[in-house]
Design an enzyme around this catalytic site. Structure first.
Site, PDB file in Angstrom:
ATOM      1  N   GLY A 181       7.202  -1.440   6.059  1.00 58.40           N
ATOM      2  CA  GLY A 181       8.598  -1.845   5.955  1.00 58.40           C
ATOM      3  C   GLY A 181       9.550  -0.874   6.596  1.00 58.40           C
ATOM      4  CD  GLU A 182      13.918   0.591   9.449  1.00 54.54           C
ATOM      5  OE1 GLU A 182      13.182   1.080  10.307  1.00 54.54           O
ATOM      6  OE2 GLU A 182      14.783   1.267   8.821  1.00 54.54           O
TER       7      GLU A 182
ATOM      8  CB  CYS B 135       2.161   2.212   7.755  1.00 55.47           C
ATOM      9  SG  CYS B 135       2.964   1.234   8.970  1.00 55.47           S
TER      10      CYS B 135
ATOM     11  CB  CYS C 241       3.523   7.929   2.668  1.00 60.81           C
ATOM     12  SG  CYS C 241       4.046   6.852   4.003  1.00 60.81           S
TER      13      CYS C 241
ATOM     14  CB  CYS D 216       3.197  -0.934  13.302  1.00 68.28           C
ATOM     15  SG  CYS D 216       3.351  -0.982  11.515  1.00 68.28           S
TER      16      CYS D 216
ATOM     17  CB  CYS E 159       7.570  -4.395   8.764  1.00 72.15           C
ATOM     18  SG  CYS E 159       8.972  -3.549   9.532  1.00 72.15           S
TER      19      CYS E 159
ATOM     20  CB  CYS F 156       6.501  -1.140  15.930  1.00 66.38           C
ATOM     21  SG  CYS F 156       8.152  -0.743  15.343  1.00 66.38           S
TER      22      CYS F 156
ATOM     23  CB  SER G 149      10.079   5.385  14.747  1.00 68.67           C
ATOM     24  OG  SER G 149       9.590   5.660  13.465  1.00 68.67           O
ATOM     25  CG  LEU G 150      13.156   8.470  20.522  1.00 69.31           C
ATOM     26  CD1 LEU G 150      14.401   7.757  20.032  1.00 69.31           C
ATOM     27  CD2 LEU G 150      13.524   9.886  20.961  1.00 69.31           C
ATOM     28  CG  HIS G 151       7.377   5.677  18.463  1.00 69.93           C
ATOM     29  ND1 HIS G 151       6.812   6.811  17.924  1.00 69.93           N
ATOM     30  CD2 HIS G 151       7.609   4.845  17.406  1.00 69.93           C
ATOM     31  CE1 HIS G 151       6.694   6.675  16.617  1.00 69.93           C
ATOM     32  NE2 HIS G 151       7.176   5.502  16.279  1.00 69.93           N
TER      33      HIS G 151
ATOM     34  CB  SER H 276      10.470   7.016   8.399  1.00 71.80           C
ATOM     35  OG  SER H 276      10.068   6.551   9.649  1.00 71.80           O
TER      36      SER H 276
ATOM     37  CG  ASN I 187      -3.447   6.557  12.598  1.00 73.18           C
ATOM     38  OD1 ASN I 187      -4.618   6.910  12.526  1.00 73.18           O
ATOM     39  ND2 ASN I 187      -2.486   7.095  11.886  1.00 73.18           N
TER      40      ASN I 187
ATOM     41  CD  GLU J  39      -1.270  -0.217   3.669  1.00 74.18           C
ATOM     42  OE1 GLU J  39      -1.672  -1.370   3.900  1.00 74.18           O
ATOM     43  OE2 GLU J  39      -1.646   0.773   4.289  1.00 74.18           O
TER      44      GLU J  39
END
Ligand code: SF4
Length: 364
Positions: A179-180, A353, A121, A135, A128, A132, A234-236, A211, A310, A108
């Protein structure tokens, strides 16, 4: 004329019909291919330019001979993607696509309309491996890497669609879909060089954002490449304990190592790093977490992008309340940290995502 290529027969990445996705070829590779097909090198530049103008078929390349068009048709395909689903947000500023790949995998991507130019994007992997917890892309694990041509295919296929809507072609790219990207390093680098190539799409480095969830050695490798692309990390979380509870990668690299690698990126490229921070109710959104984050980033000229989570059906995590987000932002700002709240686009079309793909796969 010789139409029995030597080298070209050994090219990897042929599709089911035995053809090579021409979007997977760099200009230099295409030159070698065409020479092996008995053509002059400069023909490769002509083909390359046509591709990034967005043609759908070799027969649209009007300055090529019929014989060359036939050779191209025999050996190559133009890897535009088959649209499986398309959702337009109610404000008509975001479109989300599901595309079918030649091996029936589905990816996507999202295009967003901005005043400063339209941004895509895109996905860099099917699924992935990073796991996480918040996600939807992580639910099935990594299925496979995308090639550079499949990343480019997303850009060019989206362009054809948005052109019909009267939108301008994609002006910026964010590697923030499924994906990373640094876990698919070689293909991602190849894609970046392809889209930046002055004789191809000619996108400026500064219009590109990569990212990462924090693959520290690859972040340092990327810094050493010397591309002036934007880096979003991405720290989060403000510490290892919370980060490890929501991001599997945090067991491999400490938060301090991630911040050090980000500083290294800034030193090498001069590009300010953005830290992405998804605010999760009662997990990482308390005032003490904001204070700890401010302390962690003190003295580093970076940017923090706060993202209300999200929510998705695969996780019980909830988005933070508005008051918590405001308080969190104000603590960071008063500590001198440049902070914004991400504009939320496409929420009504499952904008985060992996969400649309997961919903789609459940229906079929
Ligand atoms: S947030 Fe990014 S890195 Fe983490 S699982 Fe999802 S796609 Fe992978």
């Amino acid at each position: 004329m010789n139409d029995k290529p030597n080298e070209i027969m050994n090219i990897q990445g042929r599709n089911m019909k035995g053809k090579i996705n021409v979007l997977d070829r760099s200009l230099e590779e295409l030159k070698t291919d065409l020479v092996s097909l008995g053509e002059k090198q400069y023909r490769a530049e002509q083909v390359f330019q046509w591709l990034y103008k967005g043609v759908s078929s070799f027969s649209e390349m009007t300055n090529l001979s019929k014989a060359l068009i036939q050779k191209l048709q025999n050996h190559f395909s133009i890897g535009l993607l088959a649209q499986q689903q398309r959702l337009v947000s109610s404000d008509k500023h975001t479109i989300k696509y599901l595309y079918l790949l030649s091996d029936n995998n589905i990816i996507e991507c999202v295009v967003m309309k901005y005043l400063h130019g339209n941004t895509i994007c895109l996905s860099t992997q099917v699924g992935c491996a990073m796991g996480c917890s918040f996600c939807a892309s992580a639910t099935g694990g990594l299925v496979r890497q995308l090639t550079a041509g499949e990343m480019m295919g997303q850009v060019l296929t989206v362009n054809q669609d948005i052109e019909e809507m009267g939108w301008q072609p994609v002006h910026g790219v964010v590697l923030m879909g499924s994906g990373e990207p640094l876990d698919n390093y070689a293909n991602t680098m190849k894609f970046l060089h392809q889209i930046h190539h002055p004789k191809g799409y000619n996108m400026g480095w500064r219009n590109i954002t990569l990212s990462t969830c924090g693959l520290v050695p690859k972040m340092r490798l990327l810094a050493d490449e010397g591309l002036s692309i934007n880096l979003a990390v991405s720290l989060h979380a403000p510490n290892d304990r919370i980060r490890q509870s929501i991001m599997r990668i945090a067991h491999a690299y400490s938060i301090q190592e991630v911040v050090e690698a980000s500083k290294y990126y800034f030193e090498k490229t001069g590009r300010r790093v953005t830290f992405e921070y998804a605010l999760i109710h009662h997990v990482n959104d308390m005032p003490e977490h904001a204070a700890e984050l401010a302390d962690l980033l003190k003295g580093f000229p970076c940017h923090v992008n706060l993202i209300p989570l999200n929510e998705n059906k695969h996780s019980s995590q909830k988005r933070s309340h508005d008051e918590s987000i405001k308080l969190f932002a104000s603590i960071l700002k008063s500590a001198g940290i440049n902070t914004t709240r991400r504009r939320e686009m496409g929420l009504d079309i499952q904008g985060a995502c992996g969400q649309l793909k997961t919903a789609y796969l459940k229906q079929v």
